[in-house]
Each structure stands twice: as C-alpha cells, then as structure tokens.
Write a protein that holds these residues in place. Sequence first.
Motif, PDB file in Angstrom:
ATOM      1  N   LEU A 117       0.834  -1.197   0.000  1.00  0.00           N
ATOM      2  CA  LEU A 117       0.000   0.000   0.000  1.00  0.00           C
ATOM      3  C   LEU A 117       0.873   1.252   0.000  1.00  0.00           C
ATOM      4  CD1 LEU A 117      -2.950  -0.976   2.355  1.00  0.00           C
ATOM      5  CD2 LEU A 117      -3.054  -0.513  -0.098  1.00  0.00           C
ATOM      6  N   TYR A 119       3.801   1.452  -1.201  1.00  0.00           N
ATOM      7  CA  TYR A 119       4.386   1.545  -2.542  1.00  0.00           C
ATOM      8  C   TYR A 119       3.373   2.131  -3.528  1.00  0.00           C
ATOM      9  CZ  TYR A 119       5.790  -0.142  -7.152  1.00  0.00           C
ATOM     10  OH  TYR A 119       6.085  -0.240  -8.486  1.00  0.00           O
ATOM     11  N   TYR A 120       2.112   1.657  -3.421  1.00  0.00           N
ATOM     12  CA  TYR A 120       1.077   2.156  -4.317  1.00  0.00           C
ATOM     13  C   TYR A 120       0.876   3.661  -4.135  1.00  0.00           C
ATOM     14  CZ  TYR A 120      -0.414  -2.686  -5.188  1.00  0.00           C
ATOM     15  OH  TYR A 120      -0.478  -3.994  -5.552  1.00  0.00           O
ATOM     16  N   LEU A 189     -20.306 -13.777  -1.876  1.00  0.00           N
ATOM     17  CA  LEU A 189     -19.011 -13.178  -1.542  1.00  0.00           C
ATOM     18  C   LEU A 189     -17.899 -13.851  -2.361  1.00  0.00           C
ATOM     19  CD1 LEU A 189     -17.275 -11.356   0.285  1.00  0.00           C
ATOM     20  CD2 LEU A 189     -17.192 -13.230   1.923  1.00  0.00           C
ATOM     21  N   THR A 196     -13.816 -10.304  -9.351  1.00  0.00           N
ATOM     22  CA  THR A 196     -13.041  -9.056  -9.318  1.00  0.00           C
ATOM     23  C   THR A 196     -11.557  -9.362  -9.118  1.00  0.00           C
ATOM     24  OG1 THR A 196     -13.496  -8.810  -6.963  1.00  0.00           O
ATOM     25  CG2 THR A 196     -14.921  -7.624  -8.478  1.00  0.00           C
ATOM     26  N   TRP A 197     -11.247  -9.905  -7.983  1.00  0.00           N
ATOM     27  CA  TRP A 197      -9.858 -10.046  -7.559  1.00  0.00           C
ATOM     28  C   TRP A 197      -9.072 -11.082  -8.371  1.00  0.00           C
ATOM     29  CZ3 TRP A 197      -6.828  -6.968  -5.397  1.00  0.00           C
ATOM     30  CH2 TRP A 197      -5.751  -7.357  -4.611  1.00  0.00           C
ATOM     31  N   TYR A 200      -8.967 -10.263 -12.101  1.00  0.00           N
ATOM     32  CA  TYR A 200      -8.062  -9.134 -12.327  1.00  0.00           C
ATOM     33  C   TYR A 200      -6.611  -9.597 -12.257  1.00  0.00           C
ATOM     34  CZ  TYR A 200      -5.347  -4.926 -11.680  1.00  0.00           C
ATOM     35  OH  TYR A 200      -4.383  -3.954 -11.826  1.00  0.00           O
ATOM     36  N   PRO A 206      -1.988  -5.489 -15.474  1.00  0.00           N
ATOM     37  CA  PRO A 206      -1.045  -5.143 -16.549  1.00  0.00           C
ATOM     38  C   PRO A 206       0.188  -6.024 -16.549  1.00  0.00           C
ATOM     39  CG  PRO A 206      -1.609  -3.212 -15.200  1.00  0.00           C
ATOM     40  CD  PRO A 206      -2.292  -4.365 -14.584  1.00  0.00           C
ATOM     41  N   GLN A 252      14.716   6.039  -9.360  1.00  0.00           N
ATOM     42  CA  GLN A 252      13.403   5.389  -9.440  1.00  0.00           C
ATOM     43  C   GLN A 252      13.205   4.565 -10.709  1.00  0.00           C
ATOM     44  OE1 GLN A 252      10.063   7.990  -9.142  1.00  0.00           O
ATOM     45  NE2 GLN A 252       8.722   6.373  -8.438  1.00  0.00           N
ATOM     46  N   GLN A 257       9.840  -2.935 -11.289  1.00  0.00           N
ATOM     47  CA  GLN A 257       8.434  -2.524 -11.366  1.00  0.00           C
ATOM     48  C   GLN A 257       7.524  -3.693 -11.038  1.00  0.00           C
ATOM     49  OE1 GLN A 257       7.851  -0.764 -15.154  1.00  0.00           O
ATOM     50  NE2 GLN A 257       9.142   0.969 -14.664  1.00  0.00           N
TER      51      GLN A 257
ATOM     52  N   PHE B 434     -20.113  -7.057   5.445  1.00  0.00           N
ATOM     53  CA  PHE B 434     -18.824  -7.620   5.060  1.00  0.00           C
ATOM     54  C   PHE B 434     -18.619  -7.662   3.541  1.00  0.00           C
ATOM     55  CE2 PHE B 434     -15.876 -11.356   4.699  1.00  0.00           C
ATOM     56  CZ  PHE B 434     -14.782 -10.713   5.260  1.00  0.00           C
ATOM     57  N   ILE B 435     -19.673  -8.022   2.806  1.00  0.00           N
ATOM     58  CA  ILE B 435     -19.528  -8.153   1.345  1.00  0.00           C
ATOM     59  C   ILE B 435     -19.124  -6.819   0.709  1.00  0.00           C
ATOM     60  CG2 ILE B 435     -20.747  -8.648  -0.830  1.00  0.00           C
ATOM     61  CD1 ILE B 435     -22.212 -10.896   0.571  1.00  0.00           C
ATOM     62  N   MET B 438     -15.510  -5.859   1.793  1.00  0.00           N
ATOM     63  CA  MET B 438     -14.499  -6.660   1.116  1.00  0.00           C
ATOM     64  C   MET B 438     -14.361  -6.227  -0.341  1.00  0.00           C
ATOM     65  SD  MET B 438     -12.522  -9.370   1.320  1.00  0.00           S
ATOM     66  CE  MET B 438     -12.973 -10.813   2.241  1.00  0.00           C
ATOM     67  N   LEU B 439     -15.499  -6.062  -0.986  1.00  0.00           N
ATOM     68  CA  LEU B 439     -15.485  -5.772  -2.416  1.00  0.00           C
ATOM     69  C   LEU B 439     -14.872  -4.402  -2.692  1.00  0.00           C
ATOM     70  CD1 LEU B 439     -16.549  -7.549  -4.672  1.00  0.00           C
ATOM     71  CD2 LEU B 439     -18.487  -6.001  -4.846  1.00  0.00           C
ATOM     72  N   LEU B 442     -11.130  -4.569  -2.215  1.00  0.00           N
ATOM     73  CA  LEU B 442     -10.407  -5.220  -3.314  1.00  0.00           C
ATOM     74  C   LEU B 442     -10.357  -4.315  -4.543  1.00  0.00           C
ATOM     75  CD1 LEU B 442     -11.690  -8.900  -3.060  1.00  0.00           C
ATOM     76  CD2 LEU B 442      -9.546  -7.956  -2.223  1.00  0.00           C
ATOM     77  N   ILE B 443     -11.484  -3.658  -4.819  1.00  0.00           N
ATOM     78  CA  ILE B 443     -11.528  -2.797  -5.996  1.00  0.00           C
ATOM     79  C   ILE B 443     -10.576  -1.612  -5.824  1.00  0.00           C
ATOM     80  CG2 ILE B 443     -13.018  -1.218  -7.327  1.00  0.00           C
ATOM     81  CD1 ILE B 443     -15.271  -3.297  -6.900  1.00  0.00           C
ATOM     82  N   GLN B 445      -7.835  -1.620  -4.125  1.00  0.00           N
ATOM     83  CA  GLN B 445      -6.477  -2.146  -4.325  1.00  0.00           C
ATOM     84  C   GLN B 445      -6.146  -2.281  -5.793  1.00  0.00           C
ATOM     85  OE1 GLN B 445      -4.175  -4.922  -2.303  1.00  0.00           O
ATOM     86  NE2 GLN B 445      -5.735  -5.295  -0.720  1.00  0.00           N
ATOM     87  N   ILE B 446      -7.174  -2.784  -6.553  1.00  0.00           N
ATOM     88  CA  ILE B 446      -6.969  -2.947  -7.998  1.00  0.00           C
ATOM     89  C   ILE B 446      -6.696  -1.581  -8.636  1.00  0.00           C
ATOM     90  CG2 ILE B 446      -8.177  -3.500 -10.151  1.00  0.00           C
ATOM     91  CD1 ILE B 446      -9.596  -5.766  -8.590  1.00  0.00           C
ATOM     92  N   LEU B 448      -5.578   1.126  -7.204  1.00  0.00           N
ATOM     93  CA  LEU B 448      -4.274   1.624  -6.761  1.00  0.00           C
ATOM     94  C   LEU B 448      -3.154   0.978  -7.563  1.00  0.00           C
ATOM     95  CD1 LEU B 448      -4.580   1.764  -2.877  1.00  0.00           C
ATOM     96  CD2 LEU B 448      -4.030   3.650  -4.401  1.00  0.00           C
ATOM     97  N   HIS B 449      -3.336  -0.330  -7.781  1.00  0.00           N
ATOM     98  CA  HIS B 449      -2.329  -1.084  -8.514  1.00  0.00           C
ATOM     99  C   HIS B 449      -2.176  -0.551  -9.940  1.00  0.00           C
ATOM    100  CE1 HIS B 449      -0.918  -4.928 -10.557  1.00  0.00           C
ATOM    101  NE2 HIS B 449       0.082  -4.588  -9.737  1.00  0.00           N
ATOM    102  N   ILE B 450      -3.336  -0.318 -10.568  1.00  0.00           N
ATOM    103  CA  ILE B 450      -3.312   0.206 -11.936  1.00  0.00           C
ATOM    104  C   ILE B 450      -2.689   1.614 -11.945  1.00  0.00           C
ATOM    105  CG2 ILE B 450      -4.766   0.960 -13.859  1.00  0.00           C
ATOM    106  CD1 ILE B 450      -6.754  -1.259 -13.029  1.00  0.00           C
ATOM    107  N   TRP B 451      -3.083   2.379 -10.960  1.00  0.00           N
ATOM    108  CA  TRP B 451      -2.580   3.765 -10.874  1.00  0.00           C
ATOM    109  C   TRP B 451      -1.058   3.760 -10.715  1.00  0.00           C
ATOM    110  CZ3 TRP B 451      -1.191   6.720  -6.179  1.00  0.00           C
ATOM    111  CH2 TRP B 451      -0.954   8.081  -6.473  1.00  0.00           C
ATOM    112  N   ARG B 452      -0.564   2.900  -9.833  1.00  0.00           N
ATOM    113  CA  ARG B 452       0.883   2.830  -9.603  1.00  0.00           C
ATOM    114  C   ARG B 452       1.610   2.400 -10.874  1.00  0.00           C
ATOM    115  NH1 ARG B 452       4.483   5.319  -7.905  1.00  0.00           N
ATOM    116  NH2 ARG B 452       2.901   5.934  -6.409  1.00  0.00           N
ATOM    117  N   TYR B 453       1.001   1.434 -11.557  1.00  0.00           N
ATOM    118  CA  TYR B 453       1.607   0.934 -12.785  1.00  0.00           C
ATOM    119  C   TYR B 453       1.685   2.047 -13.822  1.00  0.00           C
ATOM    120  CZ  TYR B 453       2.653  -2.245 -16.616  1.00  0.00           C
ATOM    121  OH  TYR B 453       3.265  -2.876 -17.657  1.00  0.00           O
ATOM    122  N   ASN B 456       4.360   4.604 -12.869  1.00  0.00           N
ATOM    123  CA  ASN B 456       5.716   4.102 -13.063  1.00  0.00           C
ATOM    124  C   ASN B 456       6.122   4.034 -14.520  1.00  0.00           C
ATOM    125  OD1 ASN B 456       6.009   3.928 -10.384  1.00  0.00           O
ATOM    126  ND2 ASN B 456       6.101   1.693 -10.263  1.00  0.00           N
TER     127      ASN B 456
END
Lengths: 257, 457
Positions: A117, A119-120, A189, A196-197, A200, A206, A252, A257, B434-435, B438-439, B442-443, B445-446, B448-453, B456
């Motif tokens: 987190l 890092y993000y 759930l 999603t997870w 993805y 990517p 950097q 990456q 909880f649903i 959680m969702l 996760l979204i 995080q996804i 954030l991950h794309i943004w970081r990528y 960079n």
Amino acid sequence: MQLTGKRRLDMIKGHERYFKRFGLYRILEHQANALAFLVLTVTGLAQKFHTSGWAEWIVLSLGGIDTVRVIHRTTGFIFVIFLFEHISVAAYGLLFRRWDPSIIIHKKDFTDVIDNLKYYFGITDSPARCNRYDYKQKFEYWGVVVGGMLMIVTGLTLWFPTELFRLLPFLPGQIIPAAKAAHSNEALLAILVIVTWHIYNSIFSPEVFPLDTTIFTGKISEERIIHEHPLEYERITGIKLTHTPAKDKDNQSDTLQ
Amino acid sequence: MQYRYILFAFLIFFSLISSGDAYQPTEEVQICLNCHNDKSLSTTFKSGERLSLFVDDHSLRDSVHSELSCSNCHSDFSVETHPQRAFKTARSYKVSASKLCTNCHAPNKGIHAKMLNAVKVLVCTDCHGAHSVKKPTKENSCISCHRFSLSMTFADGKSISIHIDEADIQKSVHSKLRCYDCHFGFSAEEHPERKFKTRRNITLLNSEGCRRCHFDKYTKTLESIHYDILSQGNLNAPVCVDCHGGHSIFSGRKEKLLNARRCERCHSKIYEAYSQSVHGSALVSEHNQDVPVCSDCHRAHDIIDPRTVDFRNMTPGMCGNCHANEELMSKYGLSTAVLKSYLEDFHGVTVTFYRKQKNAVRHIAVCTDCHGIHDITKTKGSDSAVLKSKLLSRCQKCHPNAAENFPDAWLSHYEPTFKRAPLVYAINLIYKIFIPFMLIGLILQILLHIWRYAVNR
C-alpha cells in the motif's frame, strides 16, 4: 556498480529462462476446481436470484428446478471430494515428505500488505518482496479452503435437513434458514471475490495481461519470478537480488516494477 | 277564430260516427244484458260456491267474439228459453261451458288437442277468458297457461309441475327476456309436443340454450371437471341451470352466499367444513363479501380437478389474490408478506418453477398444506396453537423423518428479525456489511495497482 533488478532483466533478454512452478497434479486440480466452481456458480446463482429473467432462462434451459438442484448438489459433492483430497494430500506431504508449508499465513504477509500500500501511494519506491506465494494468492487460497468448508457444511445442512435434526436433535429449527443465509451470502461473496480479484490478478492485471498462463503450463518466466516472488528466486538460484534504496528519487527508473 | 269552431264541429261528428261503427250488440245480447248487467246477480252451486252472473258490457265489446250472440256459445239459451240447470261446483260448470268452444275451435293436433283430452286440468276459459276472449298476445301467451298448476309427465312415469311463478321471473336477471329466447321452437303460435324420458333430459337440453348468449361461459364449462363427468355418461353432473337456476336466475357475483349454497347441494360436506372456517363463518354470520366462496378458488365455469398438480401449484397465486392485496388485508390487520415469504422459500421457489415447467409431478407444500383447505382457521389467538401443533404431522407427510424441531425451520412467514430469528438476522447483517467492505477494499487495491503501474510507466 550494484546490479539492480532492471539491469538483471536486460541481461537475460533474448534467452528467456523459465522456472517450474506447478506440477501436472496441481494444474489439473485447479482446472477441476475451477470447473466445479463455475457449475456451482451458475446453478447456485440461478437459484438465489430465481425471480429474475436470466435465472429463469438458466433453470428452464437446464431442464427445470429439480434438475438444477441435482446438478448443484452433485457438483457440490464432487467439490467436497476435491477439498477432502486436497487436505489429505497436503497433510501427507507435510507429514511424510517434509513439504515446505509455503502457503501458511505469516506475520510478514500483513506487513507485505502495508508495504505494498505504501508503494502504491508512492511512500516507498519498491513493492513488498514476497516468497513463493504472495499475500494476494494466500488470501485467495484460504478464501477457497475456509469458504469452501463453510459452503460444504451449510450446503449439507440444506441438503439433508431432516437427517440433521435426527443426528443433532439439540439444534434449533432456525439452523436451516441460518444455513441458507450463510450459504447464499458466502457464495455471493466468493463469486464476487473471484470475478473481481482473481480475474483481475490473472487476466487484467497489466503485469500478466492478456493471461497469466502459469496455471496452464506450470511455468513462470524468470522475469516474473524475480518481480513477483523475489525471495523464492533467491532461494532457488542462490543469487542475491539487490534492492534499490527507496530514498533515492533519481534512481526510481532503475527500480523493479 | 272561426276555423276552430268548424274544426271542433267536425271532430264531434266523426267521433260519433266512429263509435257507432265499432260495436253494435245484437238484439239478443241486449235482451240478455237487460238482466245480466246487474252486478249483484249470482248463482249458488251445490258445493256452496257462488258464481257471479254479471256480464261486463265493455269486456264483451273488446272481445274477439264481439260479433257473436250469447246463444252462439250458450246454446241451451235463447231469447225464449232460459233452462234451469244444476252443477255440483263452479269448476264442473266451467268444464261443461268450455266444451262448447270445440264447436268452432277443434284442434286435432298440437298442445291444444292434448289439453282438450285432459280437459279437467285446464279448460279453454282458464287461459282465454270467457266473455272477454282475446287473441293471445306475444307477451302473455306462455304465462297465460303456465301460471296454472300444470304438470308434465315423462316416459319414466314421473311428472313435474310446469307452473311458472311470474314473480320469480320478475326477480330474475333475465326478466327482460321472453320465454322463447331460451325455449327454442316455442312461440305464441308454436307449441310443439316433446317427449322426454326423464326430467334430467329436459334440464340438460335447456342448458344447451344458454350458450346462445353466454358462449364464452359455455366454452369454459367444456374444460371443467363437471363437463368431464357429464361426458363420461353421468347425467347428474351439474349444467348451467343446476347452479344458476332456471326461471329465477341470480347473479353469482352479487349473492356470494347463494353462490356457495348452490355448491352445497352436491358438496355438502365441503360446505359444512367451509361454513365453519374463518372464511365461511364470516360469510354466513356476518355476510362479509370480502371472503372467498367456492368459485373464487375453484373458478365458476372452468372448474378444474382440484386433485391435480396444476391446481395445487396455482394455490399460492389464488390465496395471494387477496392475501397480497394491501388494501384488503389492512382492513383485517393481516400481513401481506405471507405470499412473498412463501415464494422466497424452498417450497415457493419450486412451485413457481413447476408452474412454468409443465413437467412437474411432485407435490410441493402450498398454503393449504399447512393452513387447511376448506377448514382454514385463523392463525392468531387460540387457533394458532392448533395450527402449530398440527405442523409437525403436516411436515411429516412429505418429510417422514422430520423430527420435533423440524417445523421451526420455517419462520412462519416472518422476516428474520433480531427477535424472531437472531441467528439468521445476524448472519444476514454480517454479510450485508462484510460483502461491500471486502469488495470495495479489493476494488480500491486494484485501482491503486493500476494507478501505480501507470505512474511508473
């Protein structure tokens, strides 16, 4: 000059090396479970959302609600076997073949989440350095195992309600609607996490797009193992990957990456 | 102004001429009337009956026989002779007098010929009148005879009254219709003779007449279980008039109790159970028109066999017609959630799909399996304990192994609240929080991950 990850990658370009990650057994196990999960999802969602048009179409196309229930329960039963077999194999491997329990959750997994987190958000320059399984994979694995057990217990309760009360007469009647609530909520759930997870991480991320082929071929490229599982890479090859200090902003572009 | 007087004079002149033309009693008539226009003139028969001998000059004048003389009919009498005769009763006098009509009117076929043979039952003057003989008009031609206590005999020897009560017809929804609208082949002129083996045959035939106007209802009855039974040869199966009545047809929609009582004639045990149920007792004792009667569930014309799976599977919808009607249920403080909670449960889902599948053969519990069919009781108060105590045995009909706490698996149409079903409530609540938690996690995080990528790159 220190050999950074980026340079190391440049060096091996042209003659790509692969590391073996999964054997045939694990590949088949994943595919079988994926198929069972898909069937359970389709037949289960059609029952949960029985009033909507698409659910009705699925049920009627499959030959009626009784058929759908038979398919769902049969697949559920197969899923029980898969889980039982998986746990048995794991127990055997751990006890007699001294397998490394690499999927066990450690304290490091929690710190890895925080590191990632950071890092993000750009607080640190490099992501968490993970071993054979990173925390995302562990989360999914234990989600399936623990969630699967919950689904099995509640599913069997719904399948054999009269037998349950004969077997455990002290249980309150409410256990049946409770099992139904837990079963359908947990299923929703699990499905939402998968679509999603998991989708993805194995398709749209990517880093792996268009598809993470590891679960089909059993191989992972050296580039990806260094990037995603650096600790495992170090353990296998004995090569110490040097980590660029996060403070140096100019460096950097050199970081992994 | 002068024209008016002339016109007035003409009018008087013509009216004098025309009245003179219309009626010119013969000499004989005038002589007879000399005595018989006395209203107090009468004779006494041996039986003690008195008969007025008064003859109304006006009715004679309006009669079709206005051109005849008295002796044309009363042949024993003339200006000269006035014989003394003795009759036992007024009736025997009438019978004797009517025989004279056959001198001119002697039908040798048709309904009149038949009646002349049985002359004591009904004589000419009963229908046509004596001195006021008129042509039968279309409006009153049937009732002029059928108001008498006539009877009809069938080949099996049994006879029925064919007397028609005009008051019944006036009350009927068909009061504006004429007899021959239903009784084909009959009219003011025609009265064909028909022979029937039994009374039932004539009822069955008459019911066929209803379809001329009520074709939609008639075709619906062809799908009913009653018609099935009829077509299998059981002539006692009910047809239109058995339920609706013949001459005193009522509206089944307006008279709910009458409606149910018609069914009672054959289904007496069911009616008895119904009349003691929560619905039936409200109808019988309070005349409550909101409650369902037989035809509300079984339908009026296309009554299908209630033992079929199709009918069973229709039950939740039938009960839901009223029990999911917010306006109606609020009158009685009843919950409309009963239908929804049933349909969302295992049984309800199955039944809903079975209705669409058409290949379903299994019996799945519907409303009536727990609440009863015709003997539905209240679910509140003392009846609720009875209902609850019966529940286990009802469950065991389909789940023979059901243990004592098995019926509790059904939350009795209640939403799982913290009080009613804390475990179910808690599980639902936890997942509800909880649903999404959680969702969204996760979204994020996804993303954030794309943004970081992207950064960079």
